[in-house]
Design an enzyme around this catalytic site. Structure first.
Site, PDB file in Angstrom:
ATOM      1  N   HIS A 262     -14.385  14.018  -6.647  1.00  0.00           N
ATOM      2  CA  HIS A 262     -14.240  13.365  -5.339  1.00  0.00           C
ATOM      3  C   HIS A 262     -13.938  14.353  -4.232  1.00  0.00           C
ATOM      4  CE1 HIS A 262     -14.616   9.077  -5.408  1.00  0.00           C
ATOM      5  NE2 HIS A 262     -13.917   8.957  -6.513  1.00  0.00           N
ATOM      6  N   GLU A 327      -2.495   6.477  -8.793  1.00  0.00           N
ATOM      7  CA  GLU A 327      -3.463   5.513  -8.265  1.00  0.00           C
ATOM      8  C   GLU A 327      -4.203   4.826  -9.419  1.00  0.00           C
ATOM      9  OE1 GLU A 327      -6.637   7.469  -6.255  1.00  0.00           O
ATOM     10  OE2 GLU A 327      -7.302   5.664  -5.179  1.00  0.00           O
ATOM     11  N   ASP A 361     -14.184   1.523  -9.980  1.00  0.00           N
ATOM     12  CA  ASP A 361     -14.646   1.973  -8.659  1.00  0.00           C
ATOM     13  C   ASP A 361     -15.780   1.117  -8.133  1.00  0.00           C
ATOM     14  OD1 ASP A 361     -12.907   4.020  -8.392  1.00  0.00           O
ATOM     15  OD2 ASP A 361     -14.297   5.612  -8.977  1.00  0.00           O
ATOM     16  N   HIS A 420      24.170 -19.700  21.137  1.00  0.00           N
ATOM     17  CA  HIS A 420      23.545 -20.247  19.927  1.00  0.00           C
ATOM     18  C   HIS A 420      24.259 -21.534  19.515  1.00  0.00           C
ATOM     19  CE1 HIS A 420      21.498 -16.414  19.648  1.00  0.00           C
ATOM     20  NE2 HIS A 420      20.902 -16.754  18.517  1.00  0.00           N
TER      21      HIS A 420
END
Lengths: 435, 435
Positions: A262, A327, A361, A420
Site C-alpha cells: 500500500h 487496523e 478490502d 433554573h
C-alpha cells in the site's frame, strides 16, 4: 528483509507506544499553508476554489464545468471493463447488507403521568466524500465511503476528487454512481475540504466530510472539525497476524505483503510462538516480493516497519495485539474462535486461513475504512452511525412535572442556579394556574 | 433589554451563520501555552503534573495525595445535604434508564458456505471525565458524564478536577461516587488533560476524555484528539423557544433566563409569530431578572445574545430552528407533536408548556451534554455509544473464498494491487492444496 525481534513482557508497553508514536509525526509548516487556504476559501468562495484548482492541479475551472455531468458519467461507463463493473455491483450488495444491519431506529418510551421520552435518529442532510486523485486509484474506497451514508439515508451525497487534465478516473466515477452519489465535483486537496466545510456559490456546505487524503487533506479536515464533522484521520495501513505452528507460511507472507504494498509507511507484523513458522515466513516474503508490481514500495515498508515478533505463547500474542490495536488482525491459529473473545482492540478481525485481509478490502461487506495507528482502542469502522444524529425528546405533563418539581428545584438551588429553579416554580404559582 | 428583530426569509441563512460564527472565536495564544503543557507532561509525567498543580492551583501534590481517598469520600457524604443526596439518587435512576435504552449488542450473521460476519461491540477500557473547578460547581454534569460510561460497561472511570486548598466540592465527590466513578484525581486544566491522554506514573492513560472545561481545557482536548478520543467541544449554552400565541409569556421569560444565567456568552432566543406574546415576554424578562441571584450574568447574556425573532408563521420558525440547530429547543406551541417531525436539527426538544429546559438539565433522564453552536446538525447528546468501540468480524471457509476469489482478484488487479490479488490466489495454488 523483515526483522525478527523478541519482546519480553516487561517492555512491550513501551515498545508499542514508541512504535505507534513514531508513525504519527505532524508537520507544522503544512498547518500554516492549510490555514491560509481555509481562510481564502471561506472568504472568497468559488473565486478562491477556481484559483487553487489552477494553481495546484493546473486545470481551469468555472461554475459550469466543475461538476461532473450526466454525459461524463455515461462516458465513464463506456471506459470501464464489464468485469470490474460486475464485481463493483456484487461488492456493493455485500457492503450494503452489512451496513443495513447497523441501522438504528428512533424510539420512545411512555412513563407514568403521561411522560414521553425518546430519541429521534435522523440521517445527516448533506455528506461530503473526498476521493484522492493520486497515482493509485481506489474505486473500492469510493464504495466503502458512500454506501454507509446512503444506507443511513443522507439526502445529498457529494463527492469531490481532484481535477485532472485527462479527466477523472472512470472506475471512480462508475463506483460513485453505483454507490448512489448525488453530485461529483472536480476539486481536490485542502481547498476542496474548505469548500465542503464552508460552502461556496457552487459547492454545497456539508455536515460531515469523510474519505482519505494526503497530509494537506488530513490537516484541513482536522482544522474544519467543529464547522462540520469529520471521520477519523486515516493513517498508513497496518496488518497484524497472530499465527501458531499450524499456520501456512506462504499465506502469511502473502498477507503481510498485501499490506506492505500500500505504502512505504504501511506496517506488517507477524506475532508467533513458532520459530519454524517465523523462519519460513522470512524466506517466503523474499520469494514472493520479487513477483510484485509494487515491489519497491512493499520492500521498503517491510524493511522499515515490518516485524516478526516472537512470543512464548498465543496468549502473549493476544496481549500484544491489544496493545497495538491493529487496523487489521488475522487470527491464523488452529482455533481462532477460542481467542476471539480475548481480543479487545482491533479494527477488523479475520478468522482462520481462508479469510485473507484483501477479502475484507474488497468484497466481504464490513467496511475497509478502519481505525489505524492504535486508535482501534477507541475508534470503529466507518458505518451508518457516522452519518446520523440523534435528538432527545422530553415531554412532561403538568401532573408529571408537579410530581418532580421539588427535586428539580432542590438540585438547581444546590448548584446556585436560581433561574433554573424559577423556570419550574413559576409553572405552579397560584396566579398562573388555569391561565 | 432583549432585542426584537424581524428576519425576512431571504437573509435568514446569512444571519444565522454570522451569529453562530461570532460565538466561536479561537485564541492562538492559548494554543501555544497548551502545546507546551502537553509536551512537558508527555515527557516528564508526574513531575510536570505536580509542578503545574503548584503553579496554576497553588497546591502541593505528590503521588500519595493526588488521588481522593476512601476517607475523603466518606467525609464528603457527611457534608452533603441529605435532600441533595436523595435527588442525586433519583436523578441517577432516570439518567441510567435512558442510557440503558441505547445499549448496542454485538451481532453475527451466518451466510452461505459457512461464512460468518459480525460486529463485536465492546466498552472502552478506561475513560476520563473532566470536572471544572471554577466558582460554579455542577454535580449534575458529573452524573451526566459518568453514567453513560458506566452503562456502556467501561471498566475504569477516572475523574479529574482541579485541586483546591480547601478540598474538592463534596457534592461533586458524592455525585461521582453515586454515579460509579472508580478513581478521582485532584488535577485540573490543560495539564490534567495531558496526564489523561499520555498517562503518567500515577495517572492512567485513558481511551477517551469527556467533560466541559475552560478554553485551556477545551484546547488541550482538541490537541490530544487522536492520541485518545474526546467528546465534542462544548460551547456556551443555548436555548431556542418556538412559541405561538397560546404560550405563557411568564414561563417563556423564565426559561430564557434559565439559560442566560449560565454564562455571559449563553444565548436565549424566542421565535414567535405573536406580537402580543413577544411584547409580554420583553417586559416579563425585566421583571423576573431582578429576582435572580446571578442577575448580572443573565442581564449581560440577554443584552448581548438574547433575541426575539418575529416570524410570519410557525413553519417559518421551524425553518429557522433547523438553521440554528439549537442545543435546547422548546416547542411552546398548542400542538408541539404536529411540528416535531419537521425539526431536523436540535440537541434536545422539550415538548409543550410543562417540559421546561431545567427539567432536562437535572432530572428527566436524557443527557444534558448536548451539541452547541449549530453542531446539532451533525453531533448528538453524550450517550452509551460514546463509550464503545466496534470490531468487524470476517470468517470465510475455503469453499466460500473459492466462490468469490475471482471477484476479489479482479477488483485488486483493477486497483493495481497485485499483492492483494496474490493473497487470494496463493490459497488455491495446486501445491498448497491439502497442505
Amino acid at each position: 528483509m523483515i526483522r525478527k525481534i523478541n519482546l519480553s513482557s516487561e517492555n512491550q508497553n513501551e515498545f508499542v507506544n514508541k512504535f505507534l508514536r513514531n508513525r504519527s509525526e505532524e508537520d507544522d509548516s503544512v498547518s500554516m499553508v492549510v490555514e491560509n487556504i481555509l481562510k481564502e476559501v471561506e472568504e472568497n468562495k468559488d473565486k478562491a476554489v477556481f484559483e487553487y484548482a489552477k494553481k495546484f492541479d493546473g486545470v481551469t475551472l468555472n461554475s459550469s464545468n466543475v461538476k461532473v455531468t450526466k454525459d461524463e458519467i455515461d462516458e465513464a461507463y463506456k471506459l470501464v471493463d464489464k468485469s470490474l463493473l460486475d464485481v463493483i455491483r456484487k461488492a456493493k450488495v455485500n457492503i450494503e447488507n452489512f451496513q443495513k444491519k447497523q441501522v438504528e431506529e428512533s424510539w420512545y418510551t411512555e412513563e407514568k403521568n403521561g411522560v414521553i421520552l425518546g430519541q429521534i435518529v435522523r440521517p445527516l442532510e448533506i455528506a461530503g466524500v473526498y476521493v484522492p486523485g493520486g497515482t493509485a486509484v481506489y474505486p473500492s474506497s469510493v464504495l466503502m465511503n458512500i454506501i454507509p451514508a446512503k444506507v443511513a439515508g443522507v439526502e445529498r451525497i457529494i463527492m469531490v476528487t481532484p481535477p485532472k487534465k485527462d479527466g477523472i478516473n472512470p472506475a471512480v466515477v462508475v463506483a460513485a454512481n453505483e454507490a448512489g452519489v448525488d453530485e461529483i465535483y472536480k476539486i481536490g486537496g485542502a481547498y476542496a475540504i474548505a469548500a465542503l466545510a464552508y460552502g461556496t456559490e457552487t459547492i454545497p456546505k456539508v455536515d460531515k466530510i469523510v474519505g482519505p487524503g494526503n497530509i494537506y487533506v488530513a490537516t484541513a479536515k482536522k482544522l474544519v472539525f467543529g464547522v462540520c464533522d469529520i471521520d477519523a484521520i486515516a493513517g498508513p495501513s497496518e496488518i497484524m497476524i497472530i499465527a501458531d505452528k499450524t499456520a501456512n507460511a506462504d499465506y502469511i507472507a502473502a498477507d503481510l505483503l498485501s499490506q506492505a504494498e500500500h505504502d512505504i509507511l504501511a506496517s506488517a507484523i507477524l506475532v508467533t510462538d513458532s520459530e519454524e513458522l517465523a523462519g519460513a515466513v522470512v524466506s517466503e516474503i523474499e520469494v514472493q516480493m520479487n513477483n510484485l508490481s509494487r515491489k519497491s514500495i512493499a520492500e521498503k515498508a517491510i524493511e522499515d516497519l515490518g516485524m516478526i515478533v516472537m512470543v512464548d505463547s498465543i496468549d502473549e500474542a493476544v496481549g500484544l495485539a491489544n496493545l497495538f490495536a491493529p487496523e487489521h488482525l488475522e487470527l491464523a491459529v488452529e482455533k481462532p474462535e477460542e481467542i476471539l473473545n480475548c481480543i479487545k482492540n482491533a479494527g477488523a478481525i479475520f478468522m482462520g486461513q481462508y479469510s485473507p485481509e484483501p477479502l475484507g478490502d474488497y468484497f466481504a461487506g464490513p467496511n475497509h475504512v478502519l481505525p489505524t495507528g492504535g486508535t482501534a482502542r477507541f475508534f470503529s469502522a466507518l458505518g451508518v452511525n457516522d452519518f446520523i444524529k440523534k435528538t432527545s425528546i422530553i415531554s412532561y405533563t403538568k401532573e408529571a412535572l408537579d410530581d418532580v418539581k421539588d427535586d428539580v428545584i432542590t438540585f438547581a438551588n444546590a448548584e446556585g442556579l436560581t433561574a433554573h429553579a424559577n423556570a419550574v416554580k413559576i409553572r405552579f404559582l397560584e396566579e398562573n394556574k388555569e391561565k
